[in-house]
Design an enzyme around this catalytic site. Sequence first.
Site, PDB file in Angstrom:
ATOM      1  N   ASP A 160       0.882  -1.570   0.337  1.00  0.00           N
ATOM      2  CA  ASP A 160      -0.064  -0.443   0.146  1.00  0.00           C
ATOM      3  C   ASP A 160       1.172   1.025   0.103  1.00  0.00           C
ATOM      4  O   ASP A 160       1.951   1.102   0.836  1.00  0.00           O
ATOM      5  CB  ASP A 160      -1.215  -0.239   0.919  1.00  0.00           C
ATOM      6  N   HIS A 161       0.597   2.188  -1.078  1.00  0.00           N
ATOM      7  CA  HIS A 161       1.296   3.294  -1.411  1.00  0.00           C
ATOM      8  C   HIS A 161       2.637   3.617  -1.115  1.00  0.00           C
ATOM      9  O   HIS A 161       3.924   4.084  -0.063  1.00  0.00           O
ATOM     10  CB  HIS A 161       1.127   3.967   0.439  1.00  0.00           C
ATOM     11  N   HIS A 180      -6.567   9.701   4.886  1.00  0.00           N
ATOM     12  CA  HIS A 180      -7.018   8.509   5.513  1.00  0.00           C
ATOM     13  C   HIS A 180      -7.040   9.132   7.166  1.00  0.00           C
ATOM     14  O   HIS A 180      -5.600  10.354   7.513  1.00  0.00           O
ATOM     15  CB  HIS A 180      -5.136   7.670   5.659  1.00  0.00           C
ATOM     16  N   HIS A 203      -9.512   4.847  -1.200  1.00  0.00           N
ATOM     17  CA  HIS A 203      -8.634   5.094  -0.307  1.00  0.00           C
ATOM     18  C   HIS A 203      -9.112   5.752   1.800  1.00  0.00           C
ATOM     19  O   HIS A 203     -10.781   6.482   0.981  1.00  0.00           O
ATOM     20  CB  HIS A 203      -7.393   5.541  -0.178  1.00  0.00           C
ATOM     21  N   GLY A 204      -8.848   5.308   3.018  1.00  0.00           N
ATOM     22  CA  GLY A 204      -9.170   6.080   3.788  1.00  0.00           C
ATOM     23  C   GLY A 204     -11.055   6.118   4.248  1.00  0.00           C
ATOM     24  O   GLY A 204     -11.754   6.430   4.611  1.00  0.00           O
ATOM     25  N   ASN A 211      -9.692   0.534   1.102  1.00  0.00           N
ATOM     26  CA  ASN A 211      -9.357   0.398   2.073  1.00  0.00           C
ATOM     27  C   ASN A 211      -9.589   0.739   3.799  1.00  0.00           C
ATOM     28  O   ASN A 211      -9.741   1.589   4.089  1.00  0.00           O
ATOM     29  CB  ASN A 211      -7.533   1.147   1.880  1.00  0.00           C
ATOM     30  N   ILE A 212      -9.205   0.023   4.306  1.00  0.00           N
ATOM     31  CA  ILE A 212      -9.763   0.165   6.552  1.00  0.00           C
ATOM     32  C   ILE A 212      -8.014   0.507   7.047  1.00  0.00           C
ATOM     33  O   ILE A 212      -7.347  -1.288   7.016  1.00  0.00           O
ATOM     34  CB  ILE A 212     -10.657  -0.217   6.081  1.00  0.00           C
ATOM     35  N   ASN A 213      -7.862   1.245   7.848  1.00  0.00           N
ATOM     36  CA  ASN A 213      -6.407   0.901   8.458  1.00  0.00           C
ATOM     37  C   ASN A 213      -6.814   1.571   9.826  1.00  0.00           C
ATOM     38  O   ASN A 213      -6.806   1.089  11.122  1.00  0.00           O
ATOM     39  CB  ASN A 213      -5.237   1.726   8.222  1.00  0.00           C
TER      40      ASN A 213
END
Length: 288
Positions: free
Chosen positions: A80-81, A181, A212-213, A234-236
Amino acid sequence: MKNLKYYLKKAAKEKWAIGQFNFSNLKTLKAIIQAAIKMKAPVILGTSEGESKSIGLGQAVSLVKSFREETKLPIFLNLDHGKSFSYIKEAIEAGYDAVHFDGSKLPLEENTEITKRIVRYAKKKNVLVEGEVGMIGTDASRLYRERFEIKEENLTNPADANKFIKETNIDSLAVSIGAFHGIEVTGLNPRLRLKRLKEIKNRAGDTFLVLHGGSGTPKEDIKKSIKLGIVKININTELRITYTNTLKKVLKEKPKEIVPYKYMPEVVRAVQKVVEKKIKLFGSASKI
Ligand code: 13P
């Protein structure tokens, strides 16, 4: 086992999205895997450059491979990134299934050139490439404290996206449509710019669109974005917050406990629950 492209195509056709859940240690990874088993869902495990350095690129690959073999589930690993060609090359060599190049801070021409080089390299190894046009904001330092300002000029421009896709031949495109994010102080982030998403989708052809985010984004907007063509989310931050806050709580409740395998199960269960809720929201349960 079917590959990641198969599941992204299936998601696009049936209008659901695969969750990418980031991890930086074995306990978070276990929580994600347990949720995938319970929900019978395909999942993407994500590591940023920082997260992958914390675990080790080779170790991340081996861990995911070991869970994939044991569970027989469609579990994929994405960098990722990634910020440079050289680091992305290392991830591909280590055995990642997919890579994301974040050249969003670069002028479009430079972003295009580096992405093209990555696509050429990755295709030889059957690795999927996610590119990015438009800037998806981050402000981890102010996380949970202030409102985050999303600038209009940072949203993905549909014409730029179209040009970028044609020139690079990427598989997926990360779009900037109002998510960022992190999570705002209110716990709920601003609404997504769904009209912009529609305009991007109209010019993106079959390229898979990625949000994302995902943490803190209103549920209704997530559902609508999937209807409009988002196939990966995407989940963080929500996992990080749950992990850290649960761990703090458990250690406070049991100040004399020093055995990690005795105080960690509650943390794993809490993170697993968050992942399960996201899988349900994304519609990816029972899609294996
Ligand atoms: P959040 O931290 O807001 O969930 O975003 C995660 C992400 O987009 C990783 O690429």
